[in-house]
Design a protein around this motif. Structure first.
Motif, PDB file in Angstrom:
ATOM      1  N   VAL A   1       0.828  -1.211   0.000  1.00 31.53           N
ATOM      2  CA  VAL A   1       0.000   0.000   0.000  1.00 31.53           C
ATOM      3  C   VAL A   1       0.864   1.263   0.000  1.00 31.53           C
ATOM      4  CG1 VAL A   1      -2.021  -1.045   1.090  1.00 31.53           C
ATOM      5  CG2 VAL A   1      -0.225  -0.086   2.527  1.00 31.53           C
ATOM      6  N   HIS A   2       2.190   1.098   0.126  1.00 36.42           N
ATOM      7  CA  HIS A   2       3.113   2.234   0.104  1.00 36.42           C
ATOM      8  C   HIS A   2       4.139   2.050  -1.008  1.00 36.42           C
ATOM      9  CE1 HIS A   2       1.481   3.721   3.804  1.00 36.42           C
ATOM     10  NE2 HIS A   2       1.743   2.573   4.423  1.00 36.42           N
ATOM     11  N   TRP A   3       4.589   3.176  -1.592  1.00 35.92           N
ATOM     12  CA  TRP A   3       5.576   3.122  -2.663  1.00 35.92           C
ATOM     13  C   TRP A   3       6.975   2.867  -2.120  1.00 35.92           C
ATOM     14  CZ3 TRP A   3       4.133   3.615  -7.844  1.00 35.92           C
ATOM     15  CH2 TRP A   3       2.798   3.993  -8.054  1.00 35.92           C
ATOM     16  N   HIS A   4       7.187   3.153  -0.855  1.00 35.29           N
ATOM     17  CA  HIS A   4       8.524   3.008  -0.274  1.00 35.29           C
ATOM     18  C   HIS A   4       8.529   1.858   0.733  1.00 35.29           C
ATOM     19  CE1 HIS A   4       6.158   5.585   2.408  1.00 35.29           C
ATOM     20  NE2 HIS A   4       6.769   4.919   3.363  1.00 35.29           N
ATOM     21  N   GLY A   5       9.728   1.396   1.025  1.00 37.25           N
ATOM     22  CA  GLY A   5       9.904   0.502   2.162  1.00 37.25           C
ATOM     23  C   GLY A   5       9.436  -0.920   1.946  1.00 37.25           C
ATOM     24  N   VAL A   6       9.212  -1.345   0.700  1.00 41.44           N
ATOM     25  CA  VAL A   6       8.870  -2.750   0.463  1.00 41.44           C
ATOM     26  C   VAL A   6      10.141  -3.574   0.707  1.00 41.44           C
ATOM     27  CG1 VAL A   6       8.014  -4.386  -1.248  1.00 41.44           C
ATOM     28  CG2 VAL A   6       7.165  -2.040  -1.260  1.00 41.44           C
ATOM     29  N   GLN A   7      10.020  -4.704   1.378  1.00 40.66           N
ATOM     30  CA  GLN A   7      11.191  -5.537   1.696  1.00 40.66           C
ATOM     31  C   GLN A   7      11.790  -6.160   0.426  1.00 40.66           C
ATOM     32  OE1 GLN A   7      12.000  -6.555   5.256  1.00 40.66           O
ATOM     33  NE2 GLN A   7      10.933  -4.594   5.395  1.00 40.66           N
ATOM     34  N   ALA A   8      13.108  -6.444   0.487  1.00 38.38           N
ATOM     35  CA  ALA A   8      13.738  -7.215  -0.592  1.00 38.38           C
ATOM     36  C   ALA A   8      12.929  -8.495  -0.758  1.00 38.38           C
ATOM     37  CB  ALA A   8      15.181  -7.525  -0.242  1.00 38.38           C
ATOM     38  N   ASN A   9      12.643  -8.852  -1.988  1.00 35.85           N
ATOM     39  CA  ASN A   9      11.646  -9.891  -2.196  1.00 35.85           C
ATOM     40  C   ASN A   9      11.950 -10.700  -3.451  1.00 35.85           C
ATOM     41  OD1 ASN A   9       9.271 -11.310  -2.669  1.00 35.85           O
ATOM     42  ND2 ASN A   9       8.009  -9.699  -1.758  1.00 35.85           N
ATOM     43  N   ALA A  10      12.409 -11.938  -3.224  1.00 35.01           N
ATOM     44  CA  ALA A  10      12.794 -12.786  -4.354  1.00 35.01           C
ATOM     45  C   ALA A  10      11.585 -13.122  -5.228  1.00 35.01           C
ATOM     46  CB  ALA A  10      13.446 -14.066  -3.834  1.00 35.01           C
ATOM     47  N   ALA A  11      10.399 -13.136  -4.625  1.00 36.71           N
ATOM     48  CA  ALA A  11       9.199 -13.481  -5.397  1.00 36.71           C
ATOM     49  C   ALA A  11       8.910 -12.426  -6.463  1.00 36.71           C
ATOM     50  CB  ALA A  11       7.994 -13.627  -4.465  1.00 36.71           C
TER      51      ALA A  11
ATOM     52  N   ILE B   1      10.626   0.099  -7.041  1.00 38.88           N
ATOM     53  CA  ILE B   1      11.466  -0.926  -7.664  1.00 38.88           C
ATOM     54  C   ILE B   1      12.745  -1.177  -6.844  1.00 38.88           C
ATOM     55  CG2 ILE B   1      12.883  -1.405  -9.737  1.00 38.88           C
ATOM     56  CD1 ILE B   1       9.804  -1.625 -10.137  1.00 38.88           C
ATOM     57  N   ALA B   2      13.301  -0.104  -6.279  1.00 41.95           N
ATOM     58  CA  ALA B   2      14.632  -0.218  -5.660  1.00 41.95           C
ATOM     59  C   ALA B   2      14.647  -1.149  -4.447  1.00 41.95           C
ATOM     60  CB  ALA B   2      15.132   1.163  -5.257  1.00 41.95           C
ATOM     61  N   ALA B   3      13.668  -1.000  -3.557  1.00 43.00           N
ATOM     62  CA  ALA B   3      13.755  -1.737  -2.298  1.00 43.00           C
ATOM     63  C   ALA B   3      13.606  -3.254  -2.481  1.00 43.00           C
ATOM     64  CB  ALA B   3      12.732  -1.186  -1.312  1.00 43.00           C
ATOM     65  N   PRO B   4      12.598  -3.725  -3.211  1.00 45.73           N
ATOM     66  CA  PRO B   4      12.450  -5.180  -3.319  1.00 45.73           C
ATOM     67  C   PRO B   4      13.404  -5.840  -4.311  1.00 45.73           C
ATOM     68  CG  PRO B   4      10.597  -4.066  -4.353  1.00 45.73           C
ATOM     69  CD  PRO B   4      11.448  -2.993  -3.780  1.00 45.73           C
ATOM     70  N   LEU B   5      14.066  -5.048  -5.153  1.00 42.88           N
ATOM     71  CA  LEU B   5      14.903  -5.626  -6.218  1.00 42.88           C
ATOM     72  C   LEU B   5      16.334  -5.059  -6.134  1.00 42.88           C
ATOM     73  CD1 LEU B   5      12.143  -5.175  -8.948  1.00 42.88           C
ATOM     74  CD2 LEU B   5      12.911  -7.381  -8.041  1.00 42.88           C
ATOM     75  N   PRO B   6      17.039  -5.289  -5.025  1.00 39.14           N
ATOM     76  CA  PRO B   6      18.332  -4.632  -4.802  1.00 39.14           C
ATOM     77  C   PRO B   6      19.386  -4.981  -5.855  1.00 39.14           C
ATOM     78  CG  PRO B   6      17.923  -6.347  -3.150  1.00 39.14           C
ATOM     79  CD  PRO B   6      16.638  -6.145  -3.889  1.00 39.14           C
ATOM     80  N   HIS B   7      19.230  -6.137  -6.482  1.00 42.45           N
ATOM     81  CA  HIS B   7      20.187  -6.563  -7.503  1.00 42.45           C
ATOM     82  C   HIS B   7      20.205  -5.597  -8.706  1.00 42.45           C
ATOM     83  CE1 HIS B   7      22.682  -9.748  -9.117  1.00 42.45           C
ATOM     84  NE2 HIS B   7      21.988  -9.772 -10.244  1.00 42.45           N
ATOM     85  N   TYR B   8      19.100  -4.894  -8.932  1.00 41.43           N
ATOM     86  CA  TYR B   8      19.023  -3.964 -10.068  1.00 41.43           C
ATOM     87  C   TYR B   8      19.655  -2.605  -9.736  1.00 41.43           C
ATOM     88  CZ  TYR B   8      15.173  -6.934 -11.981  1.00 41.43           C
ATOM     89  OH  TYR B   8      14.388  -7.946 -12.463  1.00 41.43           O
ATOM     90  N   ASN B   9      19.875  -2.358  -8.429  1.00 40.63           N
ATOM     91  CA  ASN B   9      20.314  -1.011  -8.032  1.00 40.63           C
ATOM     92  C   ASN B   9      21.636  -0.643  -8.684  1.00 40.63           C
ATOM     93  OD1 ASN B   9      18.038  -0.723  -6.565  1.00 40.63           O
ATOM     94  ND2 ASN B   9      19.003  -0.939  -4.547  1.00 40.63           N
ATOM     95  N   GLY B  10      21.680   0.585  -9.167  1.00 42.46           N
ATOM     96  CA  GLY B  10      22.894   1.059  -9.851  1.00 42.46           C
ATOM     97  C   GLY B  10      22.915   0.690 -11.327  1.00 42.46           C
TER      98      GLY B  10
END
Ligand code: SIN
Ligand code: FE
Length: 304
Positions: free
Chosen positions: A21-31, A107-116
């Motif tokens: 329900v929020h755009w920020h703070g979603v946990q890293a999530n392999a799913a 996108i950034a928080a749940p998909l840390p592998h994409y960061n940068g």
């Protein structure tokens, strides 16, 4: 699934409903990664982009400049396609910029592998009513397709898109979502015309393309055109009709997910590019799938 009218069982699982329900703070999530990279649409029915009261006047097709279909905020922060006074243009830039920032957070928080590795593309605001658009079959996004750029070869770079329906009257944006990429590709690859490096060179020399069209880009355009031009396929392909509610958001790799927009008005969209070697599973990419089907490399420099 309650949200969708499904024709063809294989596509039922193409839509994955998410609780956020929020755009920020979603946990890293392999799913997330697994679903997105399998070409599914992540649907956030409760994730609304908030249009502020002072922005309500921007939700109006009258703010488009006469020859534009969309308003876009480019990566340098310049606004294109709007008409109106300076205050209106500034307010549009603020609203679209806020959507850009929130999409990047999502996108950034749940998909840390994409960061940068995500490359920012323009952010667009589409105030036109989909049903009123009249277009050639090739430009008609009401036909199922995967996204491919005729003038901008991308050598397999991924097109990750975040969408938000900001319709103030509660009108859904209705998509059709088709079969998995490999199913679509297996059907159409045998019909493709052969790639010609000579022709690719001529297209670049004539400035039809901004750089040399690779065999990958050739195949993606063939796929886009073959899908859209086949009316029988449009009707008979496995597909789900998905109404994305007003006040919802959704995310997919639009170069992989077969999609069509049928109706709706007022949407924000953020594109993020990602080189395929930075996926969690590079073997899931359209480049990898098409290379396997062709039995040869499709770009000059293979992603490492
Ligand atoms: C598209 O990418 O085909 C259009 C999506 C939309 O306008 O909803
Ligand atoms: Fe599209």
């Amino acid at each position: 699934m309650a949200c969708c009218f499904v024709r063809g069982l294989s596509v039922e699982s193409q839509i994955v409903e998410m609780e956020a329900v929020h755009w920020h703070g979603v946990q890293a999530n392999a799913a997330w990664a697994a679903a997105l990279e399998a070409g599914k649409v992540l649907y956030f029915p409760h994730l609304g982009f908030q249009v502020l009261p002072q922005e309500a006047r921007l939700i109006d097709p009258g703010i488009l400049s006469p020859n534009s279909r969309n308003i876009s905020l480019d990566a340098n922060g310049a606004l294109h396609g709007a008409s109106g006074d300076l205050a209106t243009v500034q307010a549009l830039g603020t609203m679209i910029g806020r959507f850009r920032a929130q999409s990047q957070e999502l996108i950034a928080a749940p998909l840390p592998h994409y960061n940068g590795h995500l490359r920012l593309a323009p952010t667009s605001y589409r105030p036109m009513r989909v049903e009123s658009r009249r277009q050639s079959w090739r430009a008609d996004d009401r036909r199922l397709h995967v996204d491919a750029f005729p003038s901008r070869p991308n050598d397999g770079e991924r097109i990750l898109r975040v969408f938000a329906n900001v319709n103030p009257a509660g009108v859904a944006r209705v998509w059709r979502v088709g079969e998995p990429f490999e199913t679509v590709a297996r059907r159409f690859v045998p019909r493709f015309t052969r790639y010609s490096k000579w022709q690719a060179g001529a297209l670049r020399a004539l400035h039809v393309t901004k750089s040399l069209r690779s065999e990958y880009d050739h195949m993606m355009l063939q796929l886009h055109d073959a899908m859209k031009s086949d009316l029988d396929y449009q009707k008979s392909a496995g597909q789900a009709t998905v109404p994305f509610a007003a006040g919802s958001a959704w995310v997919c790799f639009s170069d992989q997910t077969s999609h069509a927009v049928m109706s709706g008005q007022y949407m924000l969209e953020q594109t993020l590019f990602l080189a395929p070697q930075h996926l969690y599973d590079p073997q899931s990419s359209p480049l990898a799938i098409l290379s396997r089907l062709a039995g040869r490399p499709l770009v000059a420099r293979q992603p490492g």
